[in-house]
Write a protein that holds these residues in place. Sequence first.
Motif, PDB file in Angstrom:
ATOM      1  N   LEU A 126       0.867  -1.179   0.000  1.00  0.00           N
ATOM      2  CA  LEU A 126       0.000   0.000   0.000  1.00  0.00           C
ATOM      3  C   LEU A 126       0.903   1.228   0.000  1.00  0.00           C
ATOM      4  CD1 LEU A 126      -2.659  -1.002   2.703  1.00  0.00           C
ATOM      5  CD2 LEU A 126      -2.793  -1.264   0.215  1.00  0.00           C
ATOM      6  N   LEU A 127       0.532   2.212  -0.786  1.00  0.00           N
ATOM      7  CA  LEU A 127       1.302   3.451  -0.890  1.00  0.00           C
ATOM      8  C   LEU A 127       0.359   4.637  -0.726  1.00  0.00           C
ATOM      9  CD1 LEU A 127       3.788   5.240  -1.737  1.00  0.00           C
ATOM     10  CD2 LEU A 127       2.945   4.987  -4.079  1.00  0.00           C
ATOM     11  N   ALA A 128       0.676   5.507   0.221  1.00  0.00           N
ATOM     12  CA  ALA A 128      -0.065   6.756   0.411  1.00  0.00           C
ATOM     13  C   ALA A 128       0.834   7.893  -0.041  1.00  0.00           C
ATOM     14  CB  ALA A 128      -0.463   6.943   1.864  1.00  0.00           C
ATOM     15  N   GLN A 129       0.443   8.579  -1.109  1.00  0.00           N
ATOM     16  CA  GLN A 129       1.274   9.687  -1.595  1.00  0.00           C
ATOM     17  C   GLN A 129       1.279  10.848  -0.615  1.00  0.00           C
ATOM     18  OE1 GLN A 129      -0.489  10.073  -5.550  1.00  0.00           O
ATOM     19  NE2 GLN A 129       1.469   9.399  -6.391  1.00  0.00           N
TER      20      GLN A 129
ATOM     21  N   THR B 201       1.673   8.874   8.092  1.00  0.00           N
ATOM     22  CA  THR B 201       2.154  10.160   8.583  1.00  0.00           C
ATOM     23  C   THR B 201       3.148  10.863   7.668  1.00  0.00           C
ATOM     24  OG1 THR B 201       3.916   9.040   9.804  1.00  0.00           O
ATOM     25  CG2 THR B 201       1.830   9.430  10.988  1.00  0.00           C
ATOM     26  N   GLN B 202       3.666  10.163   6.662  1.00  0.00           N
ATOM     27  CA  GLN B 202       4.698  10.728   5.790  1.00  0.00           C
ATOM     28  C   GLN B 202       4.246  10.684   4.329  1.00  0.00           C
ATOM     29  OE1 GLN B 202       7.609  11.967   7.087  1.00  0.00           O
ATOM     30  NE2 GLN B 202       6.728  11.465   9.087  1.00  0.00           N
ATOM     31  N   PRO B 203       4.694  11.627   3.506  1.00  0.00           N
ATOM     32  CA  PRO B 203       4.414  11.535   2.068  1.00  0.00           C
ATOM     33  C   PRO B 203       5.092  10.296   1.475  1.00  0.00           C
ATOM     34  CG  PRO B 203       5.297  13.703   2.639  1.00  0.00           C
ATOM     35  CD  PRO B 203       5.429  12.843   3.849  1.00  0.00           C
ATOM     36  N   ASN B 204       4.440   9.686   0.505  1.00  0.00           N
ATOM     37  CA  ASN B 204       4.962   8.517  -0.207  1.00  0.00           C
ATOM     38  C   ASN B 204       5.334   7.362   0.720  1.00  0.00           C
ATOM     39  OD1 ASN B 204       4.719   9.672  -2.821  1.00  0.00           O
ATOM     40  ND2 ASN B 204       6.492  10.944  -2.317  1.00  0.00           N
ATOM     41  N   GLN B 205       4.555   7.215   1.772  1.00  0.00           N
ATOM     42  CA  GLN B 205       4.792   6.141   2.730  1.00  0.00           C
ATOM     43  C   GLN B 205       4.248   4.828   2.172  1.00  0.00           C
ATOM     44  OE1 GLN B 205       3.236   7.144   6.546  1.00  0.00           O
ATOM     45  NE2 GLN B 205       4.009   5.299   7.533  1.00  0.00           N
ATOM     46  N   MET B 206       5.026   3.747   2.344  1.00  0.00           N
ATOM     47  CA  MET B 206       4.612   2.431   1.869  1.00  0.00           C
ATOM     48  C   MET B 206       4.469   1.479   3.043  1.00  0.00           C
ATOM     49  SD  MET B 206       6.580   1.749  -1.738  1.00  0.00           S
ATOM     50  CE  MET B 206       8.089   1.282  -0.972  1.00  0.00           C
ATOM     51  N   LEU B 207       3.583   0.504   2.856  1.00  0.00           N
ATOM     52  CA  LEU B 207       3.374  -0.546   3.848  1.00  0.00           C
ATOM     53  C   LEU B 207       3.351  -1.866   3.099  1.00  0.00           C
ATOM     54  CD1 LEU B 207       2.578  -1.571   6.707  1.00  0.00           C
ATOM     55  CD2 LEU B 207       0.194  -1.118   6.056  1.00  0.00           C
ATOM     56  N   LEU B 208       4.229  -2.791   3.487  1.00  0.00           N
ATOM     57  CA  LEU B 208       4.266  -4.123   2.901  1.00  0.00           C
ATOM     58  C   LEU B 208       3.540  -5.071   3.842  1.00  0.00           C
ATOM     59  CD1 LEU B 208       5.344  -6.182   0.798  1.00  0.00           C
ATOM     60  CD2 LEU B 208       7.385  -6.378   2.231  1.00  0.00           C
ATOM     61  N   ILE B 209       2.524  -5.769   3.321  1.00  0.00           N
ATOM     62  CA  ILE B 209       1.715  -6.683   4.122  1.00  0.00           C
ATOM     63  C   ILE B 209       1.923  -8.103   3.605  1.00  0.00           C
ATOM     64  CG2 ILE B 209      -0.635  -7.335   4.786  1.00  0.00           C
ATOM     65  CD1 ILE B 209      -1.441  -4.384   4.311  1.00  0.00           C
ATOM     66  N   ASP B 210       2.286  -9.016   4.506  1.00  0.00           N
ATOM     67  CA  ASP B 210       2.351 -10.433   4.167  1.00  0.00           C
ATOM     68  C   ASP B 210       0.912 -10.942   4.154  1.00  0.00           C
ATOM     69  OD1 ASP B 210       2.577 -13.185   4.029  1.00  0.00           O
ATOM     70  OD2 ASP B 210       4.225 -13.299   5.465  1.00  0.00           O
ATOM     71  N   ASN B 211       0.326 -11.001   2.990  1.00  0.00           N
ATOM     72  CA  ASN B 211      -1.086 -11.354   2.826  1.00  0.00           C
ATOM     73  C   ASN B 211      -1.367 -12.813   3.177  1.00  0.00           C
ATOM     74  OD1 ASN B 211      -3.682 -10.257   1.904  1.00  0.00           O
ATOM     75  ND2 ASN B 211      -3.501 -11.717   0.217  1.00  0.00           N
ATOM     76  N   ARG B 212      -0.318 -13.592   3.447  1.00  0.00           N
ATOM     77  CA  ARG B 212      -0.466 -14.995   3.815  1.00  0.00           C
ATOM     78  C   ARG B 212      -0.719 -15.155   5.308  1.00  0.00           C
ATOM     79  NH1 ARG B 212       5.265 -16.412   1.622  1.00  0.00           N
ATOM     80  NH2 ARG B 212       5.474 -14.565   2.920  1.00  0.00           N
ATOM     81  N   GLN B 213      -0.308 -14.147   6.109  1.00  0.00           N
ATOM     82  CA  GLN B 213      -0.416 -14.284   7.563  1.00  0.00           C
ATOM     83  C   GLN B 213      -0.894 -13.031   8.279  1.00  0.00           C
ATOM     84  OE1 GLN B 213       3.308 -15.778   9.097  1.00  0.00           O
ATOM     85  NE2 GLN B 213       2.860 -17.823   8.360  1.00  0.00           N
TER      86      GLN B 213
ATOM     87  N   LEU C  63      -4.979   5.461  -1.365  1.00  0.00           N
ATOM     88  CA  LEU C  63      -3.938   4.456  -1.203  1.00  0.00           C
ATOM     89  C   LEU C  63      -3.834   3.679  -2.507  1.00  0.00           C
ATOM     90  CD1 LEU C  63      -4.513   2.889   2.341  1.00  0.00           C
ATOM     91  CD2 LEU C  63      -3.007   4.757   1.691  1.00  0.00           C
ATOM     92  N   HIS C  64      -2.645   3.588  -3.025  1.00  0.00           N
ATOM     93  CA  HIS C  64      -2.398   2.766  -4.209  1.00  0.00           C
ATOM     94  C   HIS C  64      -2.016   1.377  -3.718  1.00  0.00           C
ATOM     95  CE1 HIS C  64      -2.553   6.256  -6.832  1.00  0.00           C
ATOM     96  NE2 HIS C  64      -1.841   6.883  -5.913  1.00  0.00           N
TER      97      HIS C  64
END
Length: 152
Positions: A28-31, A112-124, A142-143
């Motif tokens: 997920l990416l929030a610009q 809280t930050q520009p162009n912040q990314m979140l990597l989610i392990d969609n398996r767990q 959110l992209h």
Amino acid sequence: MSATYGLGHQPLHTDGAHLPEPPDWIVLLAQAPNTTPTTLRAVPHGDSAVPWHAMLSGIFLVRSGNQPFLAHAATGSRIRYDPGCMTPCDQRARIAAQFLADRKDTHEHGWTQPNQMLLIDNRQILHARHEVSETDATTRVLHRLAFIRKAQ
């Protein structure tokens, strides 16, 4: 999810639960920063608090367009859950669904930050969203990118 819940509260889920092969990871990416957090809940393989028997053996009907299919909430260490497309068909699946919908032991990820990314392990890891605040209603974007690891 957004088509069903709009800007309202989303339940905990994994992405692509309606697919025969759900993605392994979600980015997920929030610009731009926003005040509506993403809720995360880990369901680690082997955790004794998880009703693994129900997760591995309960049967869900998964609605996937014209091709519905039956699936478990867990296959090996992978979880699959989306209450929007998965209906429990037996008592074990109802136990699994109740466990997966519970918001205990969650973590809030703030944007809280520009162009912040979140990597989610969609398996767990399940994820959700609170109701989008009035402040974010027209600006929160959110992209999303989904990745599947193909065996070599």
